[in-house]
Design an enzyme around this catalytic site. Structure first.
Site, PDB file in Angstrom:
ATOM      1  N   ASP A 104       0.860  -1.174   0.000  1.00  0.00           N
ATOM      2  CA  ASP A 104       0.000   0.000   0.000  1.00  0.00           C
ATOM      3  C   ASP A 104       0.901   1.230   0.000  1.00  0.00           C
ATOM      4  OD1 ASP A 104      -2.118   1.680   0.123  1.00  0.00           O
ATOM      5  OD2 ASP A 104      -2.797   1.083   2.111  1.00  0.00           O
ATOM      6  N   SER A 105       0.426   2.313  -0.573  1.00  0.00           N
ATOM      7  CA  SER A 105       1.283   3.495  -0.759  1.00  0.00           C
ATOM      8  C   SER A 105       1.398   4.365   0.472  1.00  0.00           C
ATOM      9  CB  SER A 105       0.723   4.346  -1.905  1.00  0.00           C
ATOM     10  OG  SER A 105      -0.570   4.825  -1.555  1.00  0.00           O
ATOM     11  N   GLY A 107      -1.457   6.213   1.642  1.00  0.00           N
ATOM     12  CA  GLY A 107      -2.491   7.243   1.604  1.00  0.00           C
ATOM     13  C   GLY A 107      -3.422   7.197   2.794  1.00  0.00           C
ATOM     14  N   ASP A 158      -2.518   8.030  -3.070  1.00  0.00           N
ATOM     15  CA  ASP A 158      -3.817   8.667  -3.289  1.00  0.00           C
ATOM     16  C   ASP A 158      -4.159   9.575  -2.115  1.00  0.00           C
ATOM     17  OD1 ASP A 158      -4.123   6.509  -1.525  1.00  0.00           O
ATOM     18  OD2 ASP A 158      -6.232   6.262  -2.032  1.00  0.00           O
ATOM     19  N   GLN A 202     -11.248   6.728  -6.819  1.00  0.00           N
ATOM     20  CA  GLN A 202     -11.836   7.438  -5.684  1.00  0.00           C
ATOM     21  C   GLN A 202     -13.178   8.043  -6.111  1.00  0.00           C
ATOM     22  OE1 GLN A 202     -11.040   7.385  -2.641  1.00  0.00           O
ATOM     23  NE2 GLN A 202      -8.867   6.871  -2.459  1.00  0.00           N
ATOM     24  N   ASP A 279      -7.843  -7.083   1.207  1.00  0.00           N
ATOM     25  CA  ASP A 279      -6.933  -7.118   2.350  1.00  0.00           C
ATOM     26  C   ASP A 279      -7.645  -6.538   3.558  1.00  0.00           C
ATOM     27  OD1 ASP A 279      -5.560  -4.299   3.400  1.00  0.00           O
ATOM     28  OD2 ASP A 279      -6.469  -4.150   1.416  1.00  0.00           O
ATOM     29  N   CYS A 317     -12.615 -27.213   9.556  1.00  0.00           N
ATOM     30  CA  CYS A 317     -11.351 -26.532   9.242  1.00  0.00           C
ATOM     31  C   CYS A 317     -10.187 -27.493   9.375  1.00  0.00           C
ATOM     32  CB  CYS A 317     -11.170 -25.342  10.184  1.00  0.00           C
ATOM     33  SG  CYS A 317      -9.634 -24.425   9.906  1.00  0.00           S
ATOM     34  N   CYS A 319      -6.918 -26.398   9.479  1.00  0.00           N
ATOM     35  CA  CYS A 319      -5.707 -25.747   9.995  1.00  0.00           C
ATOM     36  C   CYS A 319      -5.183 -26.556  11.184  1.00  0.00           C
ATOM     37  CB  CYS A 319      -5.978 -24.301  10.401  1.00  0.00           C
ATOM     38  SG  CYS A 319      -6.797 -24.067  12.003  1.00  0.00           S
ATOM     39  N   CYS A 322      -7.163 -26.297  14.571  1.00  0.00           N
ATOM     40  CA  CYS A 322      -8.406 -27.075  14.662  1.00  0.00           C
ATOM     41  C   CYS A 322      -8.135 -28.579  14.676  1.00  0.00           C
ATOM     42  CB  CYS A 322      -9.325 -26.721  13.501  1.00  0.00           C
ATOM     43  SG  CYS A 322     -10.061 -25.072  13.648  1.00  0.00           S
ATOM     44  N   HIS A 348      -5.676 -19.684  12.757  1.00  0.00           N
ATOM     45  CA  HIS A 348      -6.995 -20.181  12.345  1.00  0.00           C
ATOM     46  C   HIS A 348      -7.747 -19.136  11.516  1.00  0.00           C
ATOM     47  CE1 HIS A 348     -11.010 -21.831  12.323  1.00  0.00           C
ATOM     48  NE2 HIS A 348     -11.434 -20.653  12.754  1.00  0.00           N
TER      49      HIS A 348
END
Length: 404
Positions: A104-105, A107, A158, A202, A279, A317, A319, A322, A348
């Site tokens: 990410d920049s 902003g 931005d 934007q 994200d 699950c 993982c 679990c 998890h």
């Protein structure tokens, strides 16, 4: 020259997006081809803000199935600094991650700063919270930092504002974002690194501004497009409407990234509207507060009701948490404030988000996303015993407040 630097291979290509199929609902399944492997989409990127996760090592993150992480240019610029990444040959050997990275920049971090900051055409002027030194984050310096980090995907700098800003203020920020995007593109082209660059649409909650922003940015050779300026004050309905509006205005053959969003339900809604990438810090942040995402809803593991439970967090699950540990043991760890508990819940939760994107992708490939959307939305819904928990979410920031 360091061992890490000697072993570093120069990048060969930017990303390429392959659209595999589009479901009748508009949901998309694709493949994001990068120099560090091909990544099926929809995809969720866990957030390693400072080139790290709180309580998690990179080996544990890899076990969750994650293939791409997000790190933050603003924070990494301030500490450890550009010289460290130049020394180590980028973020991958530095944090020992062999998958892809999006940066990410900065902003949103500028938007989140206290009053001591000034936005001008040149860039964002502010003081470092580490040493109080004066700093300038400009489109050019953001790109230079991201090139030193050597992420697979860079973001333009931005101007992020509150979604509820009036039309005149939103237009001013949008048009500056456009100018900064072109400066970012020019700065990228000055040095050939093989990194991709995404622009950011934007326009706040003003439909015609969203249309105008997408129309302007898609005229230029960006490798992908993000939908920014959401999860910063708008209503849930406004977020869904603006996501759909922006996504519909973007090219079919380029990846679409909704920044800073969100909960499992948010992902289901956005994929329905044609988004490919996500994200958010929610999976790890919520784990630190004792919450686990499951396909039976959100669980607050610190509740006394789980003290004698020998069941796994989620029987569906796979993982390692679990597969090996009970709710009772995790309740013991979290109620005793043991860091091991936060680590296990984080493993998890990150894996749960990967599972969710895999389930969505499978449904899209089958042409049955409408049914999967209904079933998964019900499966991940917050249970009634958490009806008094208020979740406040934004890009890079989330808190859970108990009310009532």
């Amino acid at each position: 020259m360091s061992r890490a630097r000697r072993g570093y291979n120069a990048p060969a290509m930017a990303v390429r997006f392959e659209l595999v199929t589009t479901d009748p609902t508009g949901a998309r399944a694709g493949v994001l081809h990068t120099r560090r492997g091909s990544i099926p989409t929809p995809v969720f990127m866990p957030v390693a803000t400072h080139a790290s996760f709180r309580h998690l090592g990179m080996e544990e993150v890899k076990t969750t199935g994650a293939k791409i992480l997000l790190s933050n240019t603003y924070h990494l610029m301030l500490k450890p600094g550009i010289d460290v990444f130049q020394r180590f040959g980028g973020i991958h050997p530095f944090m020992q991650w062999d998958g892809a990275v999006l940066t990410d920049s900065g902003g949103f971090q500028i938007f989140s700063l206290p009053e001591d900051r000034l936005i001008t055409e040149k860039g964002a002027h502010f003081r470092s919270f580490h040493d109080n030194s004066r700093q300038l984050l400009s489109p050019e310096s953001s790109i230079a930092m991201q090139q030193a980090i050597n992420s697979e995907i860079m973001m333009v700098l931005d101007v992020c504002i509150d979604s509820r800003t009036d039309e005149a203020g939103t237009r001013e920020a949008m048009e500056r974002t456009h100018r900064w995007a072109l400066r970012s593109l020019a700065a990228k082209d000055q040095v050939s690194t093989g990194q991709a660059l995404f622009a950011i649409v934007q326009g706040g909650v003003h439909p015609h501004l969203r249309d105008e922003s997408a129309a302007f940015l898609t005229q230029h050779p960006f490798d992908g497009f993000a939908i920014g300026g959401l999860a910063v004050g708008e209503t849930n309905e406004e977020r869904k409407a603006m996501t759909a509006r922006a996504a519909a205005s973007l090219p079919q053959d380029k990846p679409r990234y909704l920044m800073g969003v969100g909960t499992p339900t948010d992902l289901l809604e956005a994929v329905l509207r044609g988004v490919d990438m996500f994200d958010c810090i929610i999976p790890t942040k919520m784990a630190q507060q004792g919450y686990a995402y499951t396909f039976q809803g959100l669980i607050r593991i610190t509740r006394q009701a789980f003290r004698l439970s020998d069941e796994p967090l989620d029987a569906t699950c796979d993982c390692y948490v679990c597969q090996r540990y009970s709710r009772g043991y995790l309740q013991h760890l979290m109620s005793g404030k043991h860091h091991t508990g936060s680590r296990m819940l984080s493993v998890h939760n990150v894996h749960h988000y990967q599972q969710l994107t895999w389930k969505m992708r499978d449904a899209i490939l089958r042409g049955t996303y409408a049914q999967a959307y209904r079933e998964l939305k019900q499966a991940v819904a917050t249970p009634k015993d958490l009806k008094d928990a208020k979740l406040e979410v934004g890009p890079g920031a989330v808190t859970l407040k108990e009310v009532g």
